[in-house]
Design a protein around this motif. Sequence first.
Motif, mmCIF file in Angstrom:
data_model
loop_
_atom_site.group_PDB
_atom_site.id
_atom_site.type_symbol
_atom_site.label_atom_id
_atom_site.label_comp_id
_atom_site.label_asym_id
_atom_site.label_seq_id
_atom_site.Cartn_x
_atom_site.Cartn_y
_atom_site.Cartn_z
ATOM 1 N N GLU A 197 0.845 -1.219 0.064
ATOM 2 C CA GLU A 197 -0.066 0.057 0.194
ATOM 3 C C GLU A 197 0.796 1.139 -0.055
ATOM 4 O O GLU A 197 0.992 1.776 1.092
ATOM 5 C CB GLU A 197 -0.988 -0.111 1.362
ATOM 6 C CG GLU A 197 -2.118 -1.068 1.065
ATOM 7 C CD GLU A 197 -2.891 -1.190 2.581
ATOM 8 O OE1 GLU A 197 -3.919 -1.360 2.197
ATOM 9 O OE2 GLU A 197 -2.491 -0.627 3.587
ATOM 10 N N TYR A 198 1.533 1.543 -1.164
ATOM 11 C CA TYR A 198 2.473 2.788 -1.411
ATOM 12 C C TYR A 198 2.283 3.013 -2.816
ATOM 13 O O TYR A 198 1.647 2.304 -3.474
ATOM 14 C CB TYR A 198 3.779 2.334 -0.822
ATOM 15 C CG TYR A 198 4.382 0.792 -1.161
ATOM 16 C CD1 TYR A 198 4.962 0.592 -2.305
ATOM 17 C CD2 TYR A 198 4.411 0.144 -0.087
ATOM 18 C CE1 TYR A 198 5.221 -0.585 -2.754
ATOM 19 C CE2 TYR A 198 4.784 -1.276 -0.465
ATOM 20 C CZ TYR A 198 5.354 -1.534 -1.422
ATOM 21 O OH TYR A 198 5.753 -2.884 -1.774
ATOM 22 N N ILE A 199 2.945 4.060 -3.244
ATOM 23 C CA ILE A 199 2.703 4.269 -4.540
ATOM 24 C C ILE A 199 3.617 3.584 -5.591
ATOM 25 O O ILE A 199 4.883 3.519 -5.569
ATOM 26 C CB ILE A 199 3.194 5.893 -4.603
ATOM 27 C CG1 ILE A 199 2.541 6.838 -3.740
ATOM 28 C CG2 ILE A 199 3.107 6.403 -6.391
ATOM 29 C CD1 ILE A 199 2.920 8.357 -3.655
ATOM 30 N N LEU A 200 2.757 2.815 -6.332
ATOM 31 C CA LEU A 200 3.654 1.918 -7.237
ATOM 32 C C LEU A 200 3.686 2.431 -8.780
ATOM 33 O O LEU A 200 4.754 1.971 -9.633
ATOM 34 C CB LEU A 200 2.684 0.697 -7.270
ATOM 35 C CG LEU A 200 2.741 -0.184 -5.947
ATOM 36 C CD1 LEU A 200 1.795 -1.226 -5.957
ATOM 37 C CD2 LEU A 200 4.319 -0.928 -5.928
ATOM 38 N N THR A 201 2.914 3.336 -9.129
ATOM 39 C CA THR A 201 2.629 3.740 -10.605
ATOM 40 C C THR A 201 2.828 5.306 -10.623
ATOM 41 O O THR A 201 2.170 5.854 -9.823
ATOM 42 C CB THR A 201 1.623 2.912 -11.465
ATOM 43 O OG1 THR A 201 0.496 3.667 -10.933
ATOM 44 C CG2 THR A 201 1.477 1.513 -11.216
ATOM 45 N N ASN A 202 3.141 5.735 -11.690
ATOM 46 C CA ASN A 202 2.898 7.275 -11.869
ATOM 47 C C ASN A 202 1.568 7.863 -12.016
ATOM 48 O O ASN A 202 1.356 8.753 -11.622
ATOM 49 C CB ASN A 202 3.742 7.600 -13.093
ATOM 50 C CG ASN A 202 5.453 7.619 -13.328
ATOM 51 O OD1 ASN A 202 5.773 7.861 -12.062
ATOM 52 N ND2 ASN A 202 6.038 7.142 -14.249
ATOM 53 N N ASN A 203 0.658 7.124 -12.238
ATOM 54 C CA ASN A 203 -0.651 7.274 -12.026
ATOM 55 C C ASN A 203 -1.248 7.523 -10.562
ATOM 56 O O ASN A 203 -2.138 8.178 -10.210
ATOM 57 C CB ASN A 203 -1.795 6.127 -12.557
ATOM 58 C CG ASN A 203 -1.673 6.083 -13.999
ATOM 59 O OD1 ASN A 203 -1.238 6.981 -14.940
ATOM 60 N ND2 ASN A 203 -2.133 5.008 -14.658
ATOM 61 N N GLN A 204 -0.341 7.023 -9.897
ATOM 62 C CA GLN A 204 -0.666 7.238 -8.373
ATOM 63 C C GLN A 204 0.005 8.249 -7.633
ATOM 64 O O GLN A 204 0.067 8.763 -6.272
ATOM 65 C CB GLN A 204 -0.441 5.785 -7.490
ATOM 66 C CG GLN A 204 -1.453 4.751 -7.850
ATOM 67 C CD GLN A 204 -0.949 3.348 -7.332
ATOM 68 O OE1 GLN A 204 0.304 3.374 -7.118
ATOM 69 N NE2 GLN A 204 -1.794 2.671 -7.157
ATOM 70 N N ASN A 205 0.964 9.065 -8.498
ATOM 71 C CA ASN A 205 1.756 10.137 -7.971
ATOM 72 C C ASN A 205 1.171 11.173 -7.338
ATOM 73 O O ASN A 205 -0.067 11.447 -7.530
ATOM 74 C CB ASN A 205 2.545 10.849 -9.025
ATOM 75 C CG ASN A 205 3.656 10.044 -9.526
ATOM 76 O OD1 ASN A 205 4.141 8.657 -8.884
ATOM 77 N ND2 ASN A 205 4.263 10.042 -10.669
ATOM 78 N N ALA A 206 1.706 11.715 -6.148
ATOM 79 C CA ALA A 206 1.040 12.773 -5.453
ATOM 80 C C ALA A 206 1.642 14.026 -6.016
ATOM 81 O O ALA A 206 2.927 14.652 -5.589
ATOM 82 C CB ALA A 206 1.516 12.776 -4.118
ATOM 83 N N THR A 207 0.871 14.498 -7.321
ATOM 84 C CA THR A 207 1.416 15.508 -7.893
ATOM 85 C C THR A 207 0.025 16.387 -8.503
ATOM 86 O O THR A 207 -0.909 15.979 -8.392
ATOM 87 C CB THR A 207 2.296 15.244 -9.213
ATOM 88 O OG1 THR A 207 1.194 14.371 -10.049
ATOM 89 C CG2 THR A 207 3.538 14.467 -8.905
ATOM 90 N N PHE A 208 0.497 17.594 -8.714
ATOM 91 C CA PHE A 208 -0.621 18.643 -9.300
ATOM 92 C C PHE A 208 0.060 19.214 -10.586
ATOM 93 O O PHE A 208 1.278 19.548 -10.599
ATOM 94 C CB PHE A 208 -1.495 19.367 -8.602
ATOM 95 C CG PHE A 208 -0.744 20.574 -8.115
ATOM 96 C CD1 PHE A 208 -0.583 21.653 -8.860
ATOM 97 C CD2 PHE A 208 -0.282 20.759 -6.667
ATOM 98 C CE1 PHE A 208 0.007 22.694 -8.232
ATOM 99 C CE2 PHE A 208 0.165 21.422 -6.273
ATOM 100 C CZ PHE A 208 0.361 22.725 -6.901
ATOM 101 N N ASP A 209 -0.716 19.357 -11.718
ATOM 102 C CA ASP A 209 -0.129 19.943 -12.936
ATOM 103 C C ASP A 209 0.067 21.485 -12.898
ATOM 104 O O ASP A 209 -0.953 22.216 -12.454
ATOM 105 C CB ASP A 209 -0.887 19.553 -14.085
ATOM 106 C CG ASP A 209 -0.869 18.220 -14.295
ATOM 107 O OD1 ASP A 209 -0.058 17.391 -13.901
ATOM 108 O OD2 ASP A 209 -1.912 17.509 -14.987
#
Length: 476
Positions: A235-247
Amino acid sequence: MKNITYLLSIIMVLLTTACTKDFQEINTNPNAPTTVQPSLLLRQVIYNYGEEMSYEGFVAGNLLSQHFTMIDFNLFDRHDLTAPQVGGNPWPVLYTNLRDNEILLNQARSNPSAAVYEGPALILKAYFAAALTDIYGDVPYFEALSGQDGNVTPEYDSQEDIYLSENGILDNLRKAVEVIKSYNGAQTLEGDILYNGNLADWINLANSLRIKYLLRVSDRIDIRNEMEEIFQTVEYILTNNQNATFDFADGQPNNFRMATLRDGDFNLFIMSETSEEILKELDDPRMERFFRPAANSGEFKGLLNGPDASATSISVADFSRAGTMFRENTGVLDANFMTAWETHFLLAEAAQKGFINEDAETLYNEGVRLAFEYWQTDLPPNYLGTAAAYQNGDPIEQIITQKWIANTINGYDSWIEYRRTGFPKLKTISASLNDNLIPVRMPYPTDEAALNSSNYNAATAENDNSVNARVWWDVD
């Protein structure tokens, strides 16, 4: 005369009554609310921190970590960190967002209809606090957010306590996971520009941050059991779709702030010699994303950090300026809180050091792949078989170097990781104002000496606020 006196008394009573009855209601501006909806607070702290610290990370963190060189007005690049110019003062950014986030956290705990915000607010509190103490060392923390209670001169807390004590960084992240998992209310998380209200993604973020901060203190405490426990949850960030980012956007008001600098200020930032050597040695195509070829030669060319502009004539046209995505095309950039590639590099280091039972090289290779994907650059077929190969030298150096490359917009993180690991190997700068030493912490702002003098003096009694005084987790 008695009648006049009586009349005046009546008038005074009426005036007094008129001035005090409903005084607060009458004198309250309905267009200036004294409370803020939690959705607006959440949006504000995420956006403000992401926007401000992305800029700070570029104009100051990238100099400390030698991604970029600044060719003039560059006392900071020469390591006089008490003289911030274009940037180099993250203190107010960090405390402003800690304060606003604390308001959100208090609302979540006092109002059942806002309970859904408690977990995310705890995560953000831990994230902001880690940035603060990792940059400055011992700082006001446990008393720092109690200004409404009258405490405007908070004590400085040790970094050890900020990380390890109850309501500290690691404790708040553990609590956040528990709070989110136990939440069963109907209220959705609004104002969430990181994950659009997806609480499962917030759990992933919390656990990726736990991995990051456990490694950060791993020279001080035994982290094996907790690290392996987190790893096994997946249960941690595995893919770039799950990144904690905003554009960021391509245009105002939401573009990357470097796009709004005057040309003269933007052109002060050029490729460092450190970046040139690392990227060329790896034959790394991301060089073309981060930098432009020098105007005069058409080649990628860097300059040693910290030049003395008064003694050296430097032509911008001879060197590589920052890439177009930092100015003309900022819509391809993110404000980056935590990513899949960073998580994989952290896990690779944990595996290499025996903190988790997994193949470190597999995690490293996936981190590289995710980092190229994040920066929208094709991974060359032979990249991981040549200089970037995991077994080509010290595996920890390979991991941290790849993390350093991918952290180009998060320069403070690169500098923090250099202090923790010694990688990548940074250079002695050109005209140092710090005895040829690379700083290992930022100095407290001068305002602290004036506004919180007794606590400031106690905190600096041993190190005199020196930029060469190691923080608690930075074991020599």
